[in-house]
Design an enzyme around this catalytic site. Sequence first.
Site, PDB file in Angstrom:
ATOM      1  N   LYS A  67      -1.817 -56.289 -51.338  1.00  0.00           N
ATOM      2  CA  LYS A  67      -0.446 -56.618 -50.951  1.00  0.00           C
ATOM      3  C   LYS A  67       0.167 -57.660 -51.890  1.00  0.00           C
ATOM      4  CE  LYS A  67      -0.187 -53.846 -47.397  1.00  0.00           C
ATOM      5  NZ  LYS A  67       0.724 -52.675 -47.402  1.00  0.00           N
ATOM      6  N   SER A  70       4.825 -54.520 -46.783  1.00  0.00           N
ATOM      7  CA  SER A  70       3.726 -55.385 -47.188  1.00  0.00           C
ATOM      8  C   SER A  70       2.992 -55.836 -45.932  1.00  0.00           C
ATOM      9  CB  SER A  70       4.263 -56.559 -48.012  1.00  0.00           C
ATOM     10  OG  SER A  70       3.228 -57.385 -48.461  1.00  0.00           O
ATOM     11  N   TYR A 117      -7.613 -56.631 -48.911  1.00  0.00           N
ATOM     12  CA  TYR A 117      -6.335 -56.142 -48.389  1.00  0.00           C
ATOM     13  C   TYR A 117      -5.201 -57.045 -48.883  1.00  0.00           C
ATOM     14  CZ  TYR A 117      -2.792 -54.855 -44.882  1.00  0.00           C
ATOM     15  OH  TYR A 117      -1.631 -54.451 -44.248  1.00  0.00           O
TER      16      TYR A 117
END
Length: 295
Positions: A165, A147, A161
């Site tokens: 994650k 992650s 982004y």
Amino acid sequence: MTAAPAAPTAARTDGRVWFITGAGRGLGRAFTEAALAAGDRVVAAARTPAALQPLADEHDDRLLVLPLDVTDRAAVHTAVDTAVRHFGRLDIVVNNAGFLAMGMIEEFDEVLARAQMDTNFFGALWVSQAVLPHLRAQGSGHIVQISSIGALGGFALTGMYSASKFALEGMSEALAAEAAAFGVKLTIVEPGGYWTDLYTTGLRTTRPLDAYAPLRAELEKQFAEASVDSLPHLAAEALMKLVDSEDPPLRLLLGGLAYDTAFDISRKRMDTWAAWEDVSRAAEQAAEAPEGYGS
């Protein structure tokens, strides 16, 4: 910068087999080198397999290099089946493939937003689904989801982004609970900054809107002043300690910045929850189902 070679370790005799995505460069390459240095066997999956040719020449009996785009679900299943046929089993699966899309949320078009999710979230999902039948049949295995510090909170410029994650971590927490019944372990690894290509060839950016120019300039200044980046081999050393553990954690932070950020964000959230406790509790009261509910 070039990653320092992983420190040599004594060769193992337990015959562990790794499946690592995004293995051609960055952290994936460092993980691959560390596993080989430990005497393990590795299936290195990468979009650019030619980058792994020098390693393949050196470890031809313990390294299988496969071309793979993790966004292609059918190709992922084919690659995993090929890996199992080649080495007979899988023990450690590292979902590392990913890229960084940087920009303000308003600036994202559909193509880039979907590409971010397709690689960082769906790619890991497809690999996890493909390996699980094999790990369940063995009654063992360890899935490691790479992650990011970006999953600890949403940050301006890296929000999409972070979204990818966040999705990865939510899915992985559920998967950890489901897989545990079959003896399969799962760990979410949250790295801070490393000198990889994430900010170069692994970076895609939006078309900037003029309205965000002042904020973008301030954020870029903050990044330049506060960034802490390390050599990838340190992450690889941490990963080896993780997979050697008999009782690995659900989450592992890599780096002091990630560690401190996690605690800072958690404390702020707890303070906010506590401040709004009365409102939160007042919004719940047990009641009978309303007449006609569900009909």
